[in-house]
Motif scaffolding. Structure first.
Motif: not given
Length: 182
Positions: A107-117
């Protein structure tokens, strides 16, 4: 470091990741809903890790992030992004070692990726597909803000059987309203 969260680092793959990558990609529960078949040979894993480490995180195509915990460095999984040629859309995926599942790391990693995107790169839409039997993956996508957009019955031939695909999408507008606060 390419991306960071309070507990995680998302970085390039290195040759040192090969043993752990081989182990979790070879686990039958991890491979069950994925396109590869377990076990994954060390030779194949080394070739994948070398390719992942050389990919461009900013350009079109796939980029695979290695995920480490800050408290105990070492590979725990990976998240991937496929940036479309138009630079405004992407697809995402993720794989985590069994012992690191259920702790909120994906969850944390995917949110970080989405935030960047969405926030840095300004994407309009991110999509994901998961096997309809993979309820944990579907819940993860919904937890970070994705909306289920469809079901493709018996769409994918995987490991000797037809499987249903769940289709998910997340628009930048929805991310700003919901996902960014997670």
């Amino acid at each position: 470091m390419l991306l960071e969260t309070p507990r995680l680092r998302l970085r390039r793959f290195t040759p040192a990741d090969v043993p752990v990558f081989t182990a979790y990609r070879s686990h039958p529960d991890v491979a069950r809903y994925q396109s590869w078949t377990a076990p994954v040979s060390a030779e194949d894993a080394a070739a994948l890790v070398a390719r992942y480490g050389a990919e461009d995180p900013e350009g079109p195509g796939w980029f695979q992030y290695a995920v480490d915990r800050k408290a105990a460095p070492g590979l725990i999984g990976d998240v991937a992004v496929h940036l479309h040629d138009n630079g405004m859309q992407a697809d995402v995926g993720y794989t985590f070692a069994p012992e690191h599942q259920g702790h909120g790391y994906a969850t944390e990693a995917l949110r970080a990726l989405l935030r960047d995107l969405f926030e840095r790169r300004g994407l309009h839409r991110v999509s994901a597909v998961c096997d309809a039997r993979n309820l944990r993956s579907a819940r993860l996508l919904e937890r970070v803000g994705f909306v289920r957009e469809g079901l493709r019955p018996q769409f994918t031939w995987l490991k000797g059987e037809w499987t249903d695909d769940l289709l998910y999408g997340l628009l930048a507008e929805r991310w700003r309203r919901t996902g960014a606060t997670g």
